[in-house]
Every structure is written in C-alpha cells, then in structure tokens.
Design a protein around this motif. Structure first.
Motif, PDB file in Angstrom:
ATOM      1  N   VAL A  44       0.787  -1.129  -0.024  1.00 52.72           N
ATOM      2  CA  VAL A  44      -0.104  -0.035   0.103  1.00 52.72           C
ATOM      3  C   VAL A  44       1.052   1.284  -0.114  1.00 52.72           C
ATOM      4  N   ARG A  45       0.576   2.393  -0.660  1.00 51.27           N
ATOM      5  CA  ARG A  45       1.126   3.432  -0.700  1.00 51.27           C
ATOM      6  C   ARG A  45       0.613   4.672   0.261  1.00 51.27           C
ATOM      7  N   VAL A  46       1.288   5.403   0.745  1.00 52.29           N
ATOM      8  CA  VAL A  46       0.759   6.314   1.645  1.00 52.29           C
ATOM      9  C   VAL A  46       1.263   7.709   1.473  1.00 52.29           C
ATOM     10  N   SER A  47       0.330   8.751   1.232  1.00 49.40           N
ATOM     11  CA  SER A  47       0.932  10.000   0.867  1.00 49.40           C
ATOM     12  C   SER A  47       1.615  10.609   2.023  1.00 49.40           C
ATOM     13  N   VAL A  48       3.106  11.107   1.985  1.00 46.24           N
ATOM     14  CA  VAL A  48       3.512  11.847   2.968  1.00 46.24           C
ATOM     15  C   VAL A  48       3.704  13.270   2.689  1.00 46.24           C
ATOM     16  N   PRO A  49       3.055  14.367   2.502  1.00 39.96           N
ATOM     17  CA  PRO A  49       3.279  15.400   2.041  1.00 39.96           C
ATOM     18  C   PRO A  49       3.916  16.548   3.142  1.00 39.96           C
ATOM     19  N   THR A  50       4.023  16.099   4.245  1.00 36.89           N
ATOM     20  CA  THR A  50       4.420  17.214   5.110  1.00 36.89           C
ATOM     21  C   THR A  50       5.178  16.420   6.202  1.00 36.89           C
ATOM     22  N   MET A  51       5.956  17.180   7.254  1.00 40.38           N
ATOM     23  CA  MET A  51       6.726  16.723   8.323  1.00 40.38           C
ATOM     24  C   MET A  51       5.670  16.105   9.525  1.00 40.38           C
ATOM     25  N   GLU A  52       4.511  16.783   9.442  1.00 32.90           N
ATOM     26  CA  GLU A  52       3.560  16.297  10.206  1.00 32.90           C
ATOM     27  C   GLU A  52       2.920  14.891   9.919  1.00 32.90           C
ATOM     28  N   ALA A  54       4.947  12.696   8.193  1.00 27.85           N
ATOM     29  CA  ALA A  54       5.837  11.876   8.302  1.00 27.85           C
ATOM     30  C   ALA A  54       5.806  11.455   9.807  1.00 27.85           C
ATOM     31  N   GLU A  55       5.479  12.251  10.782  1.00 26.83           N
ATOM     32  CA  GLU A  55       5.329  11.891  12.324  1.00 26.83           C
ATOM     33  C   GLU A  55       4.164  10.924  12.264  1.00 26.83           C
ATOM     34  N   ALA A  56       3.088  11.043  11.808  1.00 24.38           N
ATOM     35  CA  ALA A  56       1.850  10.223  11.567  1.00 24.38           C
ATOM     36  C   ALA A  56       2.295   9.047  11.095  1.00 24.38           C
ATOM     37  N   PHE A  57       3.113   9.064  10.135  1.00 27.48           N
ATOM     38  CA  PHE A  57       3.619   7.548   9.307  1.00 27.48           C
ATOM     39  C   PHE A  57       4.044   6.716  10.347  1.00 27.48           C
ATOM     40  N   LYS A  58       4.987   7.109  11.257  1.00 25.99           N
ATOM     41  CA  LYS A  58       5.429   6.384  12.395  1.00 25.99           C
ATOM     42  C   LYS A  58       4.673   5.524  12.998  1.00 25.99           C
ATOM     43  N   PHE A  59       3.397   6.220  13.212  1.00 28.91           N
ATOM     44  CA  PHE A  59       2.446   5.395  14.086  1.00 28.91           C
ATOM     45  C   PHE A  59       1.647   4.564  13.334  1.00 28.91           C
ATOM     46  N   ILE A  60       1.551   4.850  11.808  1.00 28.35           N
ATOM     47  CA  ILE A  60       0.655   4.067  11.147  1.00 28.35           C
ATOM     48  C   ILE A  60       1.833   2.666  10.868  1.00 28.35           C
ATOM     49  N   LYS A  61       2.812   3.061  10.637  1.00 25.23           N
ATOM     50  CA  LYS A  61       3.799   1.854  10.509  1.00 25.23           C
ATOM     51  C   LYS A  61       3.614   0.682  11.715  1.00 25.23           C
ATOM     52  N   GLN A  62       3.700   1.376  12.809  1.00 29.22           N
ATOM     53  CA  GLN A  62       3.462   0.361  13.910  1.00 29.22           C
ATOM     54  C   GLN A  62       2.289  -0.244  14.174  1.00 29.22           C
ATOM     55  N   GLN A  63       1.219   0.121  13.647  1.00 29.52           N
ATOM     56  CA  GLN A  63       0.029  -0.477  13.836  1.00 29.52           C
ATOM     57  C   GLN A  63      -0.573  -1.348  12.391  1.00 29.52           C
ATOM     58  N   THR A  64       0.363  -1.521  11.576  1.00 30.42           N
ATOM     59  CA  THR A  64       0.063  -2.239  10.342  1.00 30.42           C
ATOM     60  C   THR A  64       1.230  -3.103   9.994  1.00 30.42           C
ATOM     61  N   ARG A  65       0.726  -4.196   8.961  1.00 25.99           N
ATOM     62  CA  ARG A  65       1.690  -5.324   8.776  1.00 25.99           C
ATOM     63  C   ARG A  65       2.320  -5.267   7.417  1.00 25.99           C
ATOM     64  N   ILE A  66       1.289  -4.701   6.267  1.00 28.84           N
ATOM     65  CA  ILE A  66       1.694  -4.670   5.106  1.00 28.84           C
ATOM     66  C   ILE A  66       2.802  -3.637   4.673  1.00 28.84           C
ATOM     67  N   PRO A  67       3.579  -3.912   3.558  1.00 27.16           N
ATOM     68  CA  PRO A  67       4.697  -3.234   3.324  1.00 27.16           C
ATOM     69  C   PRO A  67       4.031  -1.651   2.668  1.00 27.16           C
ATOM     70  N   ILE A  68       4.496  -0.608   3.286  1.00 35.43           N
ATOM     71  CA  ILE A  68       4.104   0.795   2.906  1.00 35.43           C
ATOM     72  C   ILE A  68       5.196   1.662   2.171  1.00 35.43           C
ATOM     73  N   VAL A  69       4.542   1.992   1.030  1.00 32.40           N
ATOM     74  CA  VAL A  69       5.539   3.147   0.308  1.00 32.40           C
ATOM     75  C   VAL A  69       5.036   4.424   0.773  1.00 32.40           C
ATOM     76  N   ALA A  70       6.256   4.827   1.029  1.00 29.65           N
ATOM     77  CA  ALA A  70       5.800   6.354   1.531  1.00 29.65           C
ATOM     78  C   ALA A  70       5.990   7.460  -0.033  1.00 29.65           C
ATOM     79  N   ASP A  71       4.919   8.064  -0.093  1.00 30.94           N
ATOM     80  CA  ASP A  71       4.997   8.926  -1.405  1.00 30.94           C
ATOM     81  C   ASP A  71       5.354  10.296  -1.048  1.00 30.94           C
TER      82      ASP A  71
END
Ligand code: SF4
Length: 355
Positions: A44-52, A54-71
């Motif tokens: 799955v791909r997740v858009s990361v347009p801001t530093m905020e 990016a901080e949320a991305f950290k918690f998303i990664k911790q709560q999911t298993r599927i590989p994530i592409v950061a956009d």
C-alpha cells in the motif's frame, strides 16, 4: 523487496493501491489499510506531504503489517524521516529533490537501510523542457523524463529501484512502458493514471494493463480509480485472474442478463461476490441460470449451479450432488462455497450453520 514482498524477476505480480485518508489521521489511515489488506493487497502507498504526516507515518507503520510505500514529492527531509520510521519503499523522483547533496543523502539512506526507490513519471507533470521538446506528452517524452531520474541513481550506483511511466491515455501509457521495458532491467510499476470513475477506470486499466501484462511487461500494478482503494485491489486481482497470471479468491462464471434464467443470477452473483470477498483460495464457481450452459460450465468448475424451475441443480467437482431451493440460494451457496474453500485451504473461514 518492498518490505517482505518481492517485486520483479520471477516474483508474482503484486497488486497495490494508495490510501485516500489524511495521513495525519492515523486511526482512519490504519483502518483503511486494514480493509485494503483484507482484500489481498500486497503493498500500500501512503502520501507523506508534510513533516506532520511523516510523524503520523511512524504510528501508522507501528500499527500495520503490509509493506508501505511512502509517497514524497519534493522534500528530501521527509524522505529521510520516513526511512527512519520504517518506510518499505520511497516514491520520490531524484530529479525533483534539488541539489546533488540532497539526492545523495536520500540515496545513501535508502542504500544503508536497503529501501528501494520508485521513480514515478506522469504524463500530466512532465518537465517544462521535455514538454517543449515534444510539444505534447508522447511515449518518448515520458521515457526521457524517467531516464533522467534513472541516470541520477546510476551516477550514485544505486540500482534498487522500480519505475512507472503513467498516463491517463491508454495508448500513451502502453507505448511508454513498451519503450521503457527495452531500456532498463528494473521492475516496472504499471498503471493507467487518473483512469476515471469505477466502471470506465476499470475498463481502461484492464485494456492498458492487459496489453502490457500479456506481453510479459510489468511487475506490480496499481489501478487508479476515482473510487474506494479496496475496489482498486479487487479490479487489480480481476485483471490478473482474467489473464491467468495470478489467482486469488473466487472466479465466478455467470450468465449475462437473459430471460431464460430460472432465478435472479445477477443478484445472486453480486451478493456472493460481496459475502465471499475474504476467501483467498483460487476457485471457479459457475452460477448459471438454466440448463443450456449450466451443466457444461459446472463440469469444469469446482462448484456449479444450473438453474431449473423451483430447485436448481448443484454440482461439486463436476458431479450433480444436490438440488437447492431457488428461494434461498444465496445463504446456502455461501455456506457450500465456504465449506469447499475451507476443505481446499483451512485458512479460509467456515460459516457456522446448516443449509
Ligand atoms: S445459460 Fe441459460 S440463462 Fe444463462 S445466458 Fe445461456 S440461455 Fe440464458
């Protein structure tokens, strides 16, 4: 490798999508990723347009298993941050990052952490000089743009990348991918971008990706629909299933609209598709409205139904084993199909209950 999922070479063609929740809304994004995962997504791909974000991305990664592409589109600092937080792939175009030093810092980080990069070129956002050179988006223009980004990575001796050259026009995208496939060895991420609403987008994607996949071009696919990302995954698997490239879940063989049907085939199939979307085992199930084609299709299906007045004939492994009441077909068929799926693979859930 995108996380633990291989992409390219002899690996199965993977199906991916992109979340459309605000990445800063961690709970909504995690919930959507879990829905996407349940229908079989590989990546799955997740858009990361801001530093905020990016901080949320950290918690998303911790709560999911599927590989994530950061956009990430432009800010190299965001790329470094999400890499630190466990991104499984960075979607970033080296030519858009800025000076050489910034490109090098992202590439060094990706190399150190063994994270691949996806270069993504889009017919709608080609560089100004390329647009002027070609006058309009052409396959050559898309490939020239992609190769510029590839050259950045080549100069830094970084080969762990994949490339997409998407366009909303089927012939433009297909032409670009064909051209690119002759120039690089890295995996190709296929997509017809901004393909449109559910129906038109699915058709365009099936035509475009079908042409490429049938020629052996493409390693991972994303169907771009103005629809729920879950639908993108389902359409992606349907395309692979139609080409007999990769099977997942039930392949329904069903009648079109026809006045000879002894029960409502369309309503039955639609309901079963929805109820059984969690089944992962490949199975052929024929739901046919009358005896013209019913027994013949049942012969070559795992399970089959051939419509008859009041009670329809039910087949297992090509043999007629029962007659099912037309008034109650959907729950009965769901139970029978689940039981068969569980027999083929215990990972499938059986629904408790009797016919
Ligand atoms: S199998 Fe029977 S019901 Fe189905 S399309 Fe053919 S004639 Fe119509």
């Amino acid at each position: 490798m995108v996380g633990n999922v291989p992409v390219g070479g002899d690996a199965p063609i993977t199906v991916q999508t992109m979340t459309n929740t605000k990445t800063t809304d961690v709970a909504a994004t995690v919930e959507q990723i879990q829905r996407i995962e349940r229908v079989g997504a590989d990546i799955v791909r997740v858009s990361v347009p801001t530093m905020e974000a990016a901080e949320a991305f950290k918690f998303i990664k911790q709560q999911t298993r599927i590989p994530i592409v950061a956009d990430i589109h432009f800010d190299y600092r965001i790329a470094l941050k999400v890499a630190e937080y466990g991104a499984d792939c960075l979607r970033i175009n080296p030519g858009n990052i800025g000076n050489e030093q910034r490109v090098r810092s992202v590439v060094d980080c990706a190399r150190d952490l063994n994270i691949p990069i996806r270069i993504g070129v889009n017919g709608g956002s080609l560089e100004k000089d390329i647009q002027e050179k070609y006058g309009e988006p052409t396959p050559e223009a898309l490939v020239e743009s992609a190769m510029r980004h590839v050259e950045y990575l080549d100069r830094l001796d970084f080969q762990n990348f994949k490339v997409s050259v998407k366009a909303s026009d089927v012939f433009l995208a297909v032409g670009a991918y064909r051209l690119l496939a002759r120039q690089i060895e890295q995996p190709l991420h296929l997509g017809i971008t901004e393909a449109g609403g559910f129906r038109a987008g699915a058709v365009k994607s099936a035509v475009g990706l079908g042409m490429l996949l049938a020629d052996g071009i493409g390693d991972t696919i994303r169907i771009s629909l103005a629809a729920d990302p879950v639908e993108e995954i389902k359409v992606g698997f349907d395309i692979l299933k139609s080409l007999r490239i990769r099977s997942r879940g039930i392949n329904f063989i069903a009648c079109p609209s026809c006045s000879r049907q002894e029960f409502d085939v369309i309503a039955t199939v639609n309901a079963l598709e929805e109820r059984l979307e969690d089944i992962i085992t490949p199975m052929d199930v024929s739901i046919i409205g009358c005896v013209v084609n019913g027994p013949g299709e049942a012969l070559v299906s795992d399970l089959g139904l051939a419509g008859a007045a009041n009670k329809s004939a039910f087949y297992e492994g090509g043999l007629r084993v029962d007659r099912l009441d037309n008034k109650d077909l959907i729950p009965i068929l769901e139970r029978r199909i689940r039981a068969r799926a569980a027999m083929l693979d215990p990972a499938n859930q059986i629904l408790v209950g009797k016919d």
